[in-house]
Design an enzyme around this catalytic site. Structure first.
Site, short mmCIF file in Angstrom:
data_model
loop_
_atom_site.label_atom_id
_atom_site.label_comp_id
_atom_site.label_asym_id
_atom_site.label_seq_id
_atom_site.Cartn_x
_atom_site.Cartn_y
_atom_site.Cartn_z
N ARG A 268 0.82 -1.21 0.00
CA ARG A 268 0.00 0.00 0.00
C ARG A 268 0.86 1.27 0.00
O ARG A 268 0.69 2.15 -0.84
CB ARG A 268 -0.92 0.03 1.23
CG ARG A 268 -1.93 -1.10 1.34
CD ARG A 268 -2.93 -1.10 0.20
NE ARG A 268 -3.66 0.15 0.12
CZ ARG A 268 -4.21 0.61 -1.00
NH1 ARG A 268 -4.06 -0.05 -2.14
NH2 ARG A 268 -4.89 1.75 -1.00
N ILE A 269 1.79 1.36 0.96
CA ILE A 269 2.62 2.56 1.05
C ILE A 269 3.61 2.60 -0.10
O ILE A 269 3.84 3.66 -0.70
CB ILE A 269 3.36 2.61 2.41
CG1 ILE A 269 2.35 2.64 3.56
CG2 ILE A 269 4.28 3.83 2.47
CD1 ILE A 269 1.37 3.80 3.53
N THR B 117 9.52 2.83 6.55
CA THR B 117 8.17 3.40 6.63
C THR B 117 7.37 2.70 7.74
O THR B 117 6.26 2.24 7.53
CB THR B 117 7.44 3.29 5.29
OG1 THR B 117 7.27 1.91 4.95
CG2 THR B 117 8.20 3.99 4.18
N CYS C 42 2.09 6.42 10.72
CA CYS C 42 1.13 7.41 10.21
C CYS C 42 0.49 8.17 11.36
O CYS C 42 0.29 9.39 11.28
CB CYS C 42 0.08 6.72 9.34
SG CYS C 42 -0.83 5.39 10.17
N THR D 16 -6.30 -2.44 8.17
CA THR D 16 -5.10 -2.57 7.34
C THR D 16 -4.91 -4.02 6.93
O THR D 16 -5.61 -4.93 7.39
CB THR D 16 -3.84 -2.10 8.10
OG1 THR D 16 -3.57 -3.03 9.15
CG2 THR D 16 -4.03 -0.71 8.68
N ARG E 46 -6.90 -9.09 16.25
CA ARG E 46 -6.78 -8.76 14.83
C ARG E 46 -7.16 -9.93 13.92
O ARG E 46 -7.26 -9.76 12.71
CB ARG E 46 -5.37 -8.28 14.50
CG ARG E 46 -5.05 -6.94 15.13
CD ARG E 46 -3.80 -6.34 14.53
NE ARG E 46 -3.35 -5.18 15.31
CZ ARG E 46 -2.38 -4.37 14.93
NH1 ARG E 46 -1.75 -4.59 13.79
NH2 ARG E 46 -2.02 -3.35 15.68
N GLY F 136 1.58 2.31 19.06
CA GLY F 136 2.85 2.75 19.61
C GLY F 136 3.08 4.23 19.40
O GLY F 136 4.15 4.75 19.73
N ARG G 238 -9.58 -0.17 15.53
CA ARG G 238 -9.67 -0.32 14.08
C ARG G 238 -11.16 -0.43 13.70
O ARG G 238 -11.92 -1.14 14.35
CB ARG G 238 -8.93 -1.59 13.63
CG ARG G 238 -7.43 -1.58 13.94
CD ARG G 238 -6.68 -0.70 12.96
NE ARG G 238 -5.25 -0.67 13.23
CZ ARG G 238 -4.36 -1.49 12.70
NH1 ARG G 238 -4.76 -2.43 11.84
NH2 ARG G 238 -3.09 -1.39 12.99
#
Length: 481
Positions: free
Chosen positions: A138-139, A258, A289, A319, A334, A348, A370
């Site tokens: 994605r990034i 990233t 982000c 995500t 998750r 974090g 989320r």
């Protein structure tokens, strides 16, 4: 003539003016490495309607709509100057000219405001700096789009290669297709073709080599003509100095992660602490982000009011780390279906604040939920300030920060009462202050901060890469300190 006729005629005149701006903006960008901005938003490669909408958006932050008739004289004046590589904000030129009492013409004022970028003062054009993307998720794909978009005159960053694990049939075609079309961010602005024989993706004339490797140690970048490159690791597989050092192969000079870095890896939030990067630092992180979303406004508040303590609650889009349907996951929650549930998880970001703002002694805690949206998140920043204030004072302060401060590329400001998350898809700011949701009572302030956790973050990554590569050009008029 009716009011409707007047409005339509006015619109057509504005369209005509915006249309005449496009070749001027393009020529400045291609031939002189000058990027024209409007209140920190680039006007390069924008359509007529996009230019008009960007002018109209100025009323959200400045209180009044900005007309192309107001900015056009400044753009025209810029085309007559011997400009060097720079970013020039014609919205700020128009705004500051109104308050100038020296009796200067537009041409004289413009020449004075950008004097640092003209004649003997202008900086030299940089040689293109090679960039390698390690990972293409994605990034990675959004960073690729930005690097291709910013290639401009060819004197900035140049995306030379992408490193991915070996795939099966049609691997290259499928990866190019994911770059070409995106369900959240829309179609790539330009043309993409694939040369399977040379394992190359051609995007807007940029030849991008696709290298298949399962481990950094398998790649010698000099074999592909790559030298002195900045490698951007989008995988998050290695987050400490020892792991990221594996990327320091022949042809690679620096590594940018990233994801939040661990140990002694510097966590950089552009606009806040990018100027602390040591010239000889070869490994650094762009943090997360969410860290990029909360640290700039936190700094803006701490600098003005002081902060005793704070808590950030992030309502975050799901995500790829989560499951589409309930299935095994190493984390407790998750594994539950991301599109069907709100999922409490950890963040974090709060602990990362200390790395980006070491002088801030306030204790910042954080948690995250989320939620079933594919992109754009919101951080709710609850602060106990060092002094009492009012809602109006905080709004005025944050609006001014978003317009004129060194943080104006990081912090945006919106007063639209009906804004929702999807309105911020594609935002290039690290965070957007929602004026209508702000709450202030005495020494307590609660900020609601939208952020495109994909695209806005990718823009921050590219800014860091530009800074360490030496192609981050100065902005005029210079922001207030």
């Amino acid at each position: 003539m009716t009011v409707n006729d007047d409005s339509f005629t006015n619109w057509k005149h504005r369209e005509e003016t915006a249309e005449s701006m496009i070749p001027m903006i393009g020529k400045l960008h291609r031939e002189q490495d000058v990027t024209i901005l409007l209140h920190s938003r680039s006007l390069v490669n924008k359509s007529v309607v996009s230019i008009l909408k960007t002018h109209r958006f100025a009323r959200q932050i400045a209180g009044a709509e900005l007309s192309v008739a107001e900015t056009m004289p400044f753009l025209r004046a810029l085309t007559t100057l011997d400009l060097g590589p720079s970013q020039i904000d014609i919205g700020m030129l128009a705004a500051t000219y109104k308050g100038d009492d020296r009796g200067l013409t537009v041409e004289e004022f413009t020449a004075d405001a950008v004097a640092g970028a003209t004649g003997a003062n202008k900086i030299d054009r940089r040689e293109p700096r090679d960039v390698v993307l390690y990972g293409f998720g994605r990034i990675g794909r959004l960073v690729a789009r930005l690097l291709i978009e910013k290639a401009g005159s060819g004197n900035g960053l140049r995306l030379r290669a992408i490193v991915v694990r070996g795939g099966g049939d049609q691997d290259l075609v499928k990866r190019a297709s994911l770059l070409r079309r995106d369900s959240v961010h829309g179609q790539f602005q330009g043309t993409i073709t694939v040369d399977e024989e040379s394992s190359t993706i051609l995007a807007n004339g940029n030849a991008i080599k696709v290298i298949h490797a399962d481990d950094p140690s398998q790649v010698d970048y000099t074999a592909y003509g790559i030298k002195n490159a900045i490698l951007i690791d989008n995988t998050g597989k290695w987050r400490d100095r020892e792991g990221l050092s594996k990327h320091l192969r022949p042809g690679v000079d620096k590594v940018v992660l990233t994801a939040p870095g661990k140990g002694d890896v510097p966590n950089i939030v552009h606009g806040v602490n990018h100027d602390t990067i040591k010239p000889d630092e070869r490994i650094l992180s762009c943090a997360s982000c969410t860290t990029n979303a909360i640290v700039p406004p936190l700094k803006a508040m701490a600098d003005e009011y002081g902060v005793h303590r704070g808590h950030v609650e992030t309502v975050h889009s799901f995500t790829n780390d989560q499951n589409l349907l309930d299935n095994y996951h190493k984390s407790d929650r998750r594994g539950r279906s991301a599109p069907l549930n709100m999922v409490i998880t950890e963040t974090g970001a709060a602990s990362a604040v200390a790395k980006a703002l070491p002088d801030l002694k306030a204790r910042i805690t954080g948690s995250s939920v989320r939620v079933p949206v594919p992109d754009v998140s919101i951080a709710i920043l609850n602060l106990q300030l060092a002094r009492e204030t009012t809602r109006e004072e905080v709004l005025d302060h944050l609006r001014e920060v978003s317009l004129t401060s060194p943080l104006k590329r990081q912090i945006d400001f919106i007063s639209a009462p009906d804004a929702v998350s999807s309105d911020f898809i594609g935002s290039r700011h690290a965070s957007i202050v929602d004026a209508g949701a702000l709450k202030v009572e005495g020494d307590n302030a609660i900020l609601y901060l939208w952020y495109d956790n994909e695209f806005g973050y990718s823009c921050q990554v590219v800014r860091v890469v530009q800074h360490v590569s030496g192609v981050e050009y100065p902005t005029y008029p210079a922001p207030a300190v």
